[in-house]
Motif scaffolding. Sequence first.
Motif, PDB file in Angstrom:
ATOM      1  N   ILE A  21       1.005  -1.249   0.148  1.00 33.22           N
ATOM      2  CA  ILE A  21       0.045  -0.414  -0.105  1.00 33.22           C
ATOM      3  C   ILE A  21       1.278   0.974   0.186  1.00 33.22           C
ATOM      4  O   ILE A  21       0.570   2.045  -0.306  1.00 33.22           O
ATOM      5  N   GLU A  22       1.651   1.609   0.651  1.00 30.15           N
ATOM      6  CA  GLU A  22       2.943   2.330   0.582  1.00 30.15           C
ATOM      7  C   GLU A  22       3.532   2.829  -0.804  1.00 30.15           C
ATOM      8  O   GLU A  22       3.255   3.964  -1.108  1.00 30.15           O
ATOM      9  N   HIS A  23       3.843   1.936  -1.427  1.00 32.71           N
ATOM     10  CA  HIS A  23       4.559   1.435  -2.497  1.00 32.71           C
ATOM     11  C   HIS A  23       2.626   1.971  -3.703  1.00 32.71           C
ATOM     12  O   HIS A  23       3.166   3.213  -4.273  1.00 32.71           O
ATOM     13  N   MET A  24       1.875   2.070  -2.935  1.00 34.08           N
ATOM     14  CA  MET A  24       0.547   2.086  -4.446  1.00 34.08           C
ATOM     15  C   MET A  24       0.293   3.218  -4.269  1.00 34.08           C
ATOM     16  O   MET A  24      -0.448   4.619  -4.808  1.00 34.08           O
ATOM     17  N   ILE A  25       0.110   3.923  -2.405  1.00 33.18           N
ATOM     18  CA  ILE A  25       0.071   5.293  -2.699  1.00 33.18           C
ATOM     19  C   ILE A  25       0.437   6.596  -3.679  1.00 33.18           C
ATOM     20  O   ILE A  25      -0.127   6.818  -3.435  1.00 33.18           O
ATOM     21  N   PHE A  26       1.826   6.295  -3.955  1.00 37.86           N
ATOM     22  CA  PHE A  26       2.507   7.146  -4.975  1.00 37.86           C
ATOM     23  C   PHE A  26       1.796   7.422  -6.920  1.00 37.86           C
ATOM     24  O   PHE A  26       2.038   7.742  -7.515  1.00 37.86           O
ATOM     25  N   LYS A  27       0.947   5.759  -6.702  1.00 37.67           N
ATOM     26  CA  LYS A  27       0.841   5.520  -7.755  1.00 37.67           C
ATOM     27  C   LYS A  27      -0.426   6.054  -8.666  1.00 37.67           C
ATOM     28  O   LYS A  27      -0.949   5.875  -9.775  1.00 37.67           O
ATOM     29  N   GLY A  28      -0.626   6.884  -7.899  1.00 40.33           N
ATOM     30  CA  GLY A  28      -2.162   7.707  -8.471  1.00 40.33           C
ATOM     31  C   GLY A  28      -2.756   7.807  -7.645  1.00 40.33           C
ATOM     32  O   GLY A  28      -3.533   7.423  -7.456  1.00 40.33           O
ATOM     33  N   THR A  29      -3.671   9.115  -7.916  1.00 40.43           N
ATOM     34  CA  THR A  29      -5.194   9.515  -6.935  1.00 40.43           C
ATOM     35  C   THR A  29      -6.186  10.070  -7.668  1.00 40.43           C
ATOM     36  O   THR A  29      -6.335   9.565  -9.755  1.00 40.43           O
ATOM     37  N   ASP A  30      -7.468  10.000  -7.566  1.00 35.00           N
ATOM     38  CA  ASP A  30      -8.492   9.789  -8.367  1.00 35.00           C
ATOM     39  C   ASP A  30      -8.685  11.807  -9.332  1.00 35.00           C
ATOM     40  O   ASP A  30      -8.697  11.571 -10.676  1.00 35.00           O
ATOM     41  N   THR A  31      -7.201  12.360  -9.195  1.00 36.11           N
ATOM     42  CA  THR A  31      -7.385  13.648 -10.037  1.00 36.11           C
ATOM     43  C   THR A  31      -6.030  13.860  -9.889  1.00 36.11           C
ATOM     44  O   THR A  31      -5.342  14.527 -11.275  1.00 36.11           O
ATOM     45  N   ARG A  32      -4.820  12.680  -9.778  1.00 31.63           N
ATOM     46  CA  ARG A  32      -3.380  13.424  -9.961  1.00 31.63           C
ATOM     47  C   ARG A  32      -2.926  11.568 -10.811  1.00 31.63           C
ATOM     48  O   ARG A  32      -3.455  10.981  -9.973  1.00 31.63           O
ATOM     49  N   LYS A  33      -1.736  11.756 -11.382  1.00 27.77           N
ATOM     50  CA  LYS A  33      -1.463  10.606 -12.282  1.00 27.77           C
ATOM     51  C   LYS A  33      -0.271  10.694 -11.341  1.00 27.77           C
ATOM     52  O   LYS A  33       0.496  10.998 -10.432  1.00 27.77           O
TER      53      LYS A  33
END
Length: 893
Positions: free
Chosen positions: A81-93
């Motif tokens: 999850i720590e890795h995936m936190i920086f893999k994009g949000t609903d509004t940011r790539k």
Amino acid sequence: MYCPKYLFFLSLMSILISAITLPSPTYSKELAPNLYKVLIGGRLPTIIKESSRSPVVAIQIWVKAGSSYETKDEWGITHLIEHMIFKGTDTRKAEDIGGAIEAVGGTINAYTSLDYTVYHCVVPKQYWREALDILSDAVLHAAFDKDELSKEKKVVLEEIRMRDDEPTSRLSKLLMKSAYGEDHPYGHPVIGYPSTVSRFTREDLKRYVKRRYLPENMACIVVGDIESQEVLGAVKEDFQKFIETTPKPVEETPKKGGASSSAHTSLAVEEMDTQEGYVAVAFKGVPSFSDPDAPIYDVLGAILGEGESSRLVRSLKNRMGLVHGIDAYAFTPRLDGLFEITMNLDPDKVHDALSQLFQELFKISKDGVLEEELSRAKTLVETDFVYDQEQMQGEARKLGVFEILGSGPQDVQKYLEKVRSVTSDDIRRVASKVFSPKGLTVAMVMPQGKGGQLSAEDLDVLIKEAALQMGGLGLGEGTFGPVRLVRKAQLSNGLTVLVREVPDVPTVAVRIVFPGGVRYETKANNGIFHFLASAWTKGTETHSAEGLSELIEGLGASIGGFSGRNTFGLSGRFLSTNFDKGLDLFTEILLTPSFPQDEVERLKPIVIAQIKRQDDYLPSVAMRTFNRLLFSPHPYSMDTLGTVANVKGFTSKDLKGLYRRFAIPERGVLSVVGDVDADALIATLETLLGGWRPEAQEVLPELPAPEPLETPKRQNIRREQKEQTHIVLGFRGPTITGEDRYPMEVLSAVLSGMGGRLFKDLRGQKALAYNVTSMVGLGLDYGSFAFYIACSPEKANRAIKGLWQEVYRVLQEPVTKEELERAKKWLIGRYEIGLQTNGAQAMDMALNELYGLGYNFGLKYIQNLSKVTPEDCLKAANKYLSGDAYILVTVGP
């Protein structure tokens, strides 16, 4: 986690508690001057520390989500999850997160531990609001895209392989599993296992986040050159909706704590391709972080394993030569902890080293410690509080530790008071409690064929013998900060002196630098400068090595030699209250080193072990081979540590001769940064050093040029029992003083980092590797530009092809304006953040002055970077990266 090696030396500093009222917000707590804590929405702890000593802001979001909260089916999910936190949000790539922070010169990253996950960034102060918005968005609104998850699982699997190639990482995993048992919350590795990581789905991650990522389980910490009310408003704005829409936590059944209850001694051994043995010894019975006795265990760790005059270093390493390195520390996490001792040594000396170790531990349990030992240890523990103040991220980390594992930042003062009040009786009490033969765990990672050096029966005998000898014990039971002017002076003997007054923190850093290092070595004496630097503090005309260690550490100071590619010298770090005494010691070591032959002989196996240990770290093997192929016969082709054969032959006479030839005041630069009066200090230095005159001054030798590089040079080094292949593809590069360094550094920044091309393409899109980067190696005579990637052996050809594709791209088309600006800000931000400490500033000033760049080169560096254009990068790339003049090194199966 809390211990002198894992957190304590990174996380603590002195805070004087006094009342101060924070206007307006509800649920506020009154802490120290410029330190505020607010419970936003009655749920989210927010801690703000105002500090204007550097124009830098550290932002951290802590989550009570670590591997100790995972079920057996979830092993490794927190880290993923720590890795995936920086893999994009609903509004940011993904590139809008890491890349955006790097684009303003900041750094962003995260780490997962047993008990918490921390998402952190450091930025120049003018970008803190944007950084908070980006970091909070990433943590609170991660998209967990399926395609990204598939790629990132491959990256984590590469990381697992990488860690399995490292003996210290292997040792840690083996120790925790053996001491706690795999089903205990601490018994499995934070990173998980391939079998668990590979099967996680997007739904699994979202379920876990919904369970653990709650306002009550989090803390937002902001430290730096900011206004608290402004930051508080921004945190409210970014977190308010999350707080309002997140359900209150459901009571979870607490997981069992404490190490395995087994009363038997356990031994766990693994073999791997390594040059020396790695041993860890763990005793159960250490309390949790919040226990009132935890500070006593930290002082005990300092007595046993911190510094050259600590008991175990003095006995096992310096006097007996049984180990090449040894540490001792208390591991005090959320649940019950361990007292750990780690050693690296010749495998044939395992029996003797463990025997002596147990005797020393059982002796302290029986007899306690001397008052001078206790005083030295308490000084060391408290000193680290002060030194940690120099970096914003260190202070934020300390606040986070006490918030998440303790009762809040106010516990820092209680911790300090407890450290100051520790008595010899306290040390004897906790030592006799924890150093018991019952329930002891020994873990070992040994070279192939050496795993049988110690059996469980042997271990029982060693413990009993040691206990009997102690009376049967236990057998029955840049533009950083406000601009500070630098005073430059030249002493009567020609020594250049630079002094910068920085009164904000009561510390002083000293560096003296001379031309030297591997640049002035030959094959016949390669390694001698490093050896001299290591031996510099091993005795003077009036003090022995042990005497110096006791005096230095008693002041809460450190003095040591250093050596590199172009220079060598002496460094010191002192509390300003002890600086007068510290400067006297520094001067004595600088002017009258004796390099005793007995200390030279004791040092040889330690340095030889360092040389051999490099072969355990495959990136080092690859880079050393690259340098040899690129620069030979120039001295840059040689290892700074030297060769085993050379080290064996060094004598006291050799070191004294080298010192006389190269420690020449007229060639040197001495820099001081800290809480000092510049005028008074320069006068003092003239008194102390003005009479230092060399007997003779040799002309520095001319150096051979590297062989012409007109065709490719390739070398493949086989390491059959390793999991990864390490690849270096490189070229000749610019020098420290050359104008090409600026576009080439910018180009490397375009390629590197989380927002760089290599990360996004070879790691993010193609999932070829966990580690991939580029680097500029700036030398005084010659330089290099290299790409590095580590991957599975079956991916090696694809990885090399991917690197070449990036090379062709920078040769054919200019970098974009957006990439250029991100790279410049990243370089400038990293430079400024890297100069937070007095020691970093002192070294930067001294080296720049010595190289002819001027002590104020930092300002020129930033100006020159700012002028770089896309065309400059394209031109420089074609100058250095085109044609067949390249080196390709592969190391692995």
